[in-house]
Write a protein that holds these residues in place. Sequence first.
Motif, short mmCIF file in Angstrom:
data_model
loop_
_atom_site.label_atom_id
_atom_site.label_comp_id
_atom_site.label_asym_id
_atom_site.label_seq_id
_atom_site.Cartn_x
_atom_site.Cartn_y
_atom_site.Cartn_z
N ASN A 189 -11.29 -1.34 -0.97
CA ASN A 189 -10.85 -1.68 -2.32
C ASN A 189 -10.67 -3.20 -2.40
O ASN A 189 -9.70 -3.75 -1.89
N LEU A 247 -7.42 -4.56 -4.02
CA LEU A 247 -6.25 -4.36 -3.18
C LEU A 247 -6.28 -5.32 -1.99
O LEU A 247 -5.26 -5.91 -1.63
N LEU A 287 -7.59 0.60 3.21
CA LEU A 287 -7.86 0.08 1.88
C LEU A 287 -9.09 0.71 1.25
O LEU A 287 -9.33 0.51 0.05
N VAL A 337 0.82 -1.22 0.00
CA VAL A 337 0.00 0.00 0.00
C VAL A 337 0.85 1.27 0.00
O VAL A 337 0.35 2.36 -0.30
#
Length: 644
Positions: free
Chosen positions: A471, A474, A468, A433
């Motif tokens: 997401n 992801l 996140l 990330v």
Amino acid sequence: MRLFALSSVILLAACNAPEIGETSATTVAPILTSEQAFDEFTFARPQEARVTHVALDLDLDFEEKQVEGTATLDLQATPEATEIVLDTDGLQISDIVNADGEALAWEMGEEVDGKGAPLTVQLNADEDSGKAERIVVSYASAPDAEALQWLDPEQTAGGEYPFLFSQGQAILNRTWIPTQDSPGIRQTWEARITAPEPLTVVMSGISQGEPEELGAEPGESSRRAFTFTMDKSVPPYLIAIAAGNIEFAEIGPRSGVWAEPEMLEAAAEEVGDTEELIDAGIKLFGEYRWGRYDMIVLPPAFPYGGMENPVMTFLTPTFIAGDRSNNGLIAHELAHSWSGNLTTYASWRDGWLNEGVTSYIESRITEEVYGKARAEQEYALSYASLAEAVEENGADNPNTAMRTPAEISPFDTSGEAIYDKGTVFLRTVEQIVGREEFDAWLTAWFDNHAFQPVTSEMFLADMRENLLANNIKLEESLLLDEWVYGTGIPENAAQPDPAAFAAVDAAAKAYAADGTLPSSQTWSGWTAAEQRRFLETLPEEMTDADLAALNERLGLSSTGNNEVLFLWLEAALRNEYDPAVPQAKEFLARVGRNKFVSPLFEALWETGSWGRPIATGLYEETRAGYHSYTRSKVDEIVGYSGDA
């Protein structure tokens, strides 16, 4: 009572400031009621009645090896509650009264092995009295209370005065404090402790000035009273005490170190980077909320490397190397000021939330203060340790899960799964990330859950929502549930930098191939981490000639670094190397750190007829000087069943 409402909490009102000591308490920390927050190692029923504040008034009795006095407990209870249940283990209760001195009925329940016994206190003195909001328990600890280590003078550096220290984690503080001994039931506390002169008492709370001179009763030594307060709610295992002939050295405006006079100069020199480490932690993950960061270097019987007791970290003297090469220990215990002390697992099954997150923060602080190369080396050691544990246990072994499953005691789980796997997990998330985004999220996690209990489900839910942004793609790349609840090492794990130990690994490969050793100059130029890496890759089986040459070239038996010395002794003992036995005996007689003690006894024991007589005779001599935790581990190794 076990409740399963996902992420639900009981959030009780702010507690009234108690009269004793004028302690001002902030809002009482919530009681989590999700399934993952359930703590099977407490008798308490905090959803009905809970302890919010503990006030200790205790005398230290070094002759009888016990503490005696009172514990005043401030309580909160639901309207329907008629009793409160406390955790105890071996406590000798004389009476329990309410704030008006009226006797309260109480009953000590049946003892449960490894857990102690419940102490149930009725909250009404009679039918007409109101419900007690404060109770006073008069008691004494047992002489063999497992949390308390009473050292004779000869077990100290000075050899003239006795010493006491406590080790409460995991569930040992119930052997000297009658409270609800569960990490999810956070409490503020204060204490007044008396001790004979000239001993000094320190605790994991802020000292309230100079000790009070009490004089002496006829035929007794003069005593002094020391007072402390902790106005921030903490899990009960973080209430800690030490007393001995100790002195203080200031390190900086927020930090200092206590030690016996004979050790003080070396201790102060070794922890000289503490202010820089604090600054690094603040820069990375936000405010340091505890005021001071003091330390005490304890006698060698202390069973751990360090214990993160707030404002008074307990340290083993074995970390002192003369070159600050083992100061990752200081970085680790300091990092607990955010993960573990500020946010604390509600259940012992979430050990990674304390230790894994802390080990990651330790790595970041190390990088900030000592540079990227050292941090990369320490990460590579951590990854190698995890990989070895997974190989030994099997990738599908539940013992390799970060969140300890129900079929395994959280006190028996693999340390690599708690410390190293947690480190690798967060390093993996950071790489995927981005560091800037991850740091901002982790800082917010600490801010939003400061002085509160937490669980794995809360951590992952917060990560999904706030890091996140839900997401899905992801999240799928992160394998979050596989990391926390699964076994082995997930396929997306962040790999260590192959350059971190390139030279060392080449030297280890050459030694394994044809016995070529690095030169003494090369060895002395390596960092402690590089030396450890080389020794950790030694062949399992080595001849006397191999070991003699290794020691002669590298000077292993004369090293001042106990981490390196331990690895040398372990290799020597597992290969039945007689010349190393005298040094191993000396080492095991002066060191109580379980990280060193148990593996060396195990190395002796596993050789069979060569090492077992050595181990048996040595353990008879050294057992009494080890902490109960270390004794329990070595007892299992050597099959000890005699009296302590």
